[in-house]
Design a protein around this motif. Structure first.
Motif, PDB file in Angstrom:
ATOM      1  N   ARG A  29      64.235  97.103  11.904  1.00 49.81           N
ATOM      2  CA  ARG A  29      62.877  96.642  11.596  1.00 49.81           C
ATOM      3  C   ARG A  29      62.302  95.773  12.707  1.00 49.81           C
ATOM      4  N   ARG A  30      63.164  95.113  13.459  1.00 46.20           N
ATOM      5  CA  ARG A  30      62.682  94.263  14.543  1.00 46.20           C
ATOM      6  C   ARG A  30      62.143  95.084  15.715  1.00 46.20           C
ATOM      7  N   TYR A  31      62.632  96.323  15.874  1.00 46.76           N
ATOM      8  CA  TYR A  31      62.331  97.084  17.085  1.00 46.76           C
ATOM      9  C   TYR A  31      61.551  98.372  16.859  1.00 46.76           C
ATOM     10  N   ALA A 182      61.825  93.479   4.012  1.00 42.44           N
ATOM     11  CA  ALA A 182      60.600  93.398   4.811  1.00 42.44           C
ATOM     12  C   ALA A 182      60.844  92.494   6.009  1.00 42.44           C
ATOM     13  N   TYR A 183      60.204  92.804   7.117  1.00 39.16           N
ATOM     14  CA  TYR A 183      60.436  92.022   8.330  1.00 39.16           C
ATOM     15  C   TYR A 183      59.107  91.741   9.017  1.00 39.16           C
ATOM     16  N   GLU A 184      58.869  90.470   9.281  1.00 39.00           N
ATOM     17  CA  GLU A 184      57.671  90.083  10.015  1.00 39.00           C
ATOM     18  C   GLU A 184      58.088  89.699  11.425  1.00 39.00           C
ATOM     19  N   SER A 185      57.611  90.438  12.378  1.00 36.53           N
ATOM     20  CA  SER A 185      58.033  90.220  13.760  1.00 36.53           C
ATOM     21  C   SER A 185      57.587  88.847  14.255  1.00 36.53           C
ATOM     22  N   PRO A 186      58.530  88.026  14.751  1.00 32.46           N
ATOM     23  CA  PRO A 186      58.146  86.715  15.268  1.00 32.46           C
ATOM     24  C   PRO A 186      57.289  86.859  16.526  1.00 32.46           C
ATOM     25  N   ARG A 187      56.422  85.906  16.724  1.00 29.66           N
ATOM     26  CA  ARG A 187      55.504  85.960  17.859  1.00 29.66           C
ATOM     27  C   ARG A 187      56.066  85.137  19.015  1.00 29.66           C
ATOM     28  N   PHE A 188      55.814  85.628  20.218  1.00 25.38           N
ATOM     29  CA  PHE A 188      56.275  84.891  21.390  1.00 25.38           C
ATOM     30  C   PHE A 188      55.141  84.779  22.409  1.00 25.38           C
ATOM     31  N   GLU A 189      55.316  83.863  23.329  1.00 22.53           N
ATOM     32  CA  GLU A 189      54.399  83.682  24.446  1.00 22.53           C
ATOM     33  C   GLU A 189      55.193  83.804  25.737  1.00 22.53           C
ATOM     34  N   THR A 190      54.494  84.046  26.830  1.00 24.15           N
ATOM     35  CA  THR A 190      55.144  84.152  28.127  1.00 24.15           C
ATOM     36  C   THR A 190      54.731  82.979  29.007  1.00 24.15           C
ATOM     37  N   ILE A 191      55.712  82.355  29.629  1.00 24.93           N
ATOM     38  CA  ILE A 191      55.468  81.235  30.534  1.00 24.93           C
ATOM     39  C   ILE A 191      56.074  81.577  31.890  1.00 24.93           C
ATOM     40  N   ARG A 192      55.315  81.373  32.933  1.00 23.61           N
ATOM     41  CA  ARG A 192      55.839  81.594  34.289  1.00 23.61           C
ATOM     42  C   ARG A 192      56.579  80.339  34.741  1.00 23.61           C
ATOM     43  N   VAL A 193      57.869  80.509  35.022  1.00 26.79           N
ATOM     44  CA  VAL A 193      58.714  79.364  35.369  1.00 26.79           C
ATOM     45  C   VAL A 193      59.191  79.488  36.814  1.00 26.79           C
ATOM     46  N   LEU A 210      69.005  76.545  22.619  1.00 26.84           N
ATOM     47  CA  LEU A 210      69.328  77.474  23.697  1.00 26.84           C
ATOM     48  C   LEU A 210      69.380  78.909  23.171  1.00 26.84           C
ATOM     49  N   ALA A 211      69.899  79.082  21.960  1.00 31.61           N
ATOM     50  CA  ALA A 211      70.019  80.427  21.378  1.00 31.61           C
ATOM     51  C   ALA A 211      68.670  81.121  21.288  1.00 31.61           C
ATOM     52  N   ALA A 212      67.601  80.344  21.059  1.00 28.41           N
ATOM     53  CA  ALA A 212      66.267  80.945  20.955  1.00 28.41           C
ATOM     54  C   ALA A 212      65.829  81.498  22.307  1.00 28.41           C
ATOM     55  N   LEU A 213      66.047  80.738  23.378  1.00 32.20           N
ATOM     56  CA  LEU A 213      65.690  81.229  24.718  1.00 32.20           C
ATOM     57  C   LEU A 213      66.536  82.436  25.087  1.00 32.20           C
ATOM     58  N   GLN A 214      67.814  82.409  24.750  1.00 34.66           N
ATOM     59  CA  GLN A 214      68.685  83.538  25.079  1.00 34.66           C
ATOM     60  C   GLN A 214      68.320  84.770  24.265  1.00 34.66           C
ATOM     61  N   ARG A 215      67.920  84.571  23.015  1.00 35.55           N
ATOM     62  CA  ARG A 215      67.547  85.705  22.158  1.00 35.55           C
ATOM     63  C   ARG A 215      66.294  86.398  22.676  1.00 35.55           C
ATOM     64  N   TRP A 216      65.328  85.621  23.162  1.00 30.97           N
ATOM     65  CA  TRP A 216      64.091  86.198  23.668  1.00 30.97           C
ATOM     66  C   TRP A 216      64.241  86.744  25.082  1.00 30.97           C
ATOM     67  N   ASN A 217      65.261  86.305  25.810  1.00 30.26           N
ATOM     68  CA  ASN A 217      65.433  86.712  27.209  1.00 30.26           C
ATOM     69  C   ASN A 217      66.863  87.180  27.460  1.00 30.26           C
ATOM     70  N   VAL A 235      59.092  82.745  25.280  1.00 32.10           N
ATOM     71  CA  VAL A 235      59.458  81.601  24.443  1.00 32.10           C
ATOM     72  C   VAL A 235      58.793  81.771  23.083  1.00 32.10           C
ATOM     73  N   PRO A 236      59.363  81.198  22.024  1.00 32.74           N
ATOM     74  CA  PRO A 236      58.700  81.257  20.717  1.00 32.74           C
ATOM     75  C   PRO A 236      57.295  80.672  20.811  1.00 32.74           C
ATOM     76  N   GLU A 237      56.370  81.274  20.105  1.00 39.38           N
ATOM     77  CA  GLU A 237      54.970  80.864  20.195  1.00 39.38           C
ATOM     78  C   GLU A 237      54.793  79.365  19.939  1.00 39.38           C
TER      79      GLU A 237
END
Length: 325
Positions: A29-31, A182-193, A210-217, A235-237
């Motif tokens: 459901r996530r993908y 049911a699955y609601e896709s989490p929202r993310f934003e992009t930051i240039r680092v 840290l797990a959140a950054l690793q999960r998104w990247n 990164v998470p929104e």
């Protein structure tokens, strides 16, 4: 699709393998939305999405014994052929979006070669050469006839009907008695680092797990962005502002052995080469040549100053503000 082998897998997946299939269906459901949209944009059948269920169980960080990785289980060579970055810093086979674009392009090419989606899926598993050889030896382009021959491996013979079986189940899980939340896709934003941003330090500075950054990247398998150029980090929104402030405050320290803000230039020593310098900083020879306006045959000499990061030495506040977008 009344093929007996497909029915065999439907019964297996709704029987002895039910628990695993239910896990995969919930994970899908996530993908699935992203994958179907990508396939649509490439003019491909959306049901090809279920190939990823048999390949990886929709696990974006799956790794096979043979070294294939990601949702689509790309080997490194094929991944690079389809535009994915695979090196000591980044492995885009683990990026669900980018690897799906690569898989769509690969499927498109396989269909052009074989003119059949069953054969394209067989070639995705076995490789184009083996399927082409089987076609030549059996003198048929009917996958089911090929599957009855001895010219395909058992794994490939089962791969295609297994995909068709999970496709039937995935289209209508309720019909087969599966409970899919049911699955609601989490929202993310992009930051240039900046180059060489350490995700561990960034997570501490921004108050983000840290797990959140690793999960998104997941493609940043060393938990650090590559040296040499800026990187678009997901990164998470809700965390965008905190991460942006940590970056602007310079609190995302870099690890040892990589480029810092204070060191954008390498002074050439005796017997050093462009290739050796590129390896030291985790860069490509092509980038070093381009950044330093060198021709491919140019020699470097002791004392030469080689730029090893592709940003101006006098970065302004405007540059820094551009890291967050």
């Amino acid at each position: 699709m009344s093929n007996d082998r497909i029915q065999y897998f439907v019964e297996r997946f709704t029987g002895s393998r039910r628990e695993v299939i239910e896990l995969w269906l919930n994970r899908s459901r996530r993908y699935l939305g992203m994958i179907r949209e990508t396939l649509r944009k490439h003019g491909l059948p959306e049901d090809l999405a279920f190939t990823a269920m048999i390949e990886s169980g929709f696990n974006p960080v799956a790794v096979s014994r043979g070294g294939a990785k990601g949702l689509w289980q790309f080997m490194a060579k094929t991944a690079r052929n389809y535009g994915l970055r695979v090196d000591r810093w980044v492995d885009e086979r683990l990026d669900p979006e980018k690897s799906t674009v690569a898989a769509a392009a690969y499927f498109r090419d396989l269909y052009k070669q074989f003119g059949s989606w069953f054969l394209a899926q067989a070639a995705y598993n076995a490789g184009e050469v083996k399927v082409a050889r089987a076609i030549k030896l059996t003198r048929t382009t009917d996958f089911w006839e090929l599957a009855r021959s001895r010219h395909l491996r058992a794994e490939t013979k089962d791969f295609v009907p297994a995909i068709q079986a999970v496709t039937l189940i995935g289209r209508d899980p309720d019909r087969y008695g599966f409970e899919v939340a049911a699955y609601e896709s989490p929202r993310f934003e992009t930051i240039r680092v900046p180059p060489s941003t350490d995700l561990r330090q960034l997570s501490r500075s921004a108050g983000l797990p840290l797990a959140a950054l690793q999960r998104w990247n997941p493609e940043l398998w060393r938990s650090m962005t590559p040296p040499g150029s800026f990187y678009d980090l997901k990164v998470p929104e809700a965390s965008k502002e905190g991460v942006g402030l940590a970056i602007l405050a310079g609190k995302a320290s870099v690890g040892r052995g990589v480029i810092s803000k204070a060191k954008r230039v390498h002074i050439v020593r005796q017997n050093e080469t462009i290739r050796g310098i590129a390896t030291r900083y985790g860069l490509s020879v092509k980038d070093l040549v381009r950044w330093n306006d060198l021709a491919s045959g140019d020699r470097i000499r002791p004392g030469d100053r080689i730029r090893v990061i592709n940003v101006p030495a006098s970065a302004t506040n405007k540059n820094e503000q551009a890291w967050v977008r």
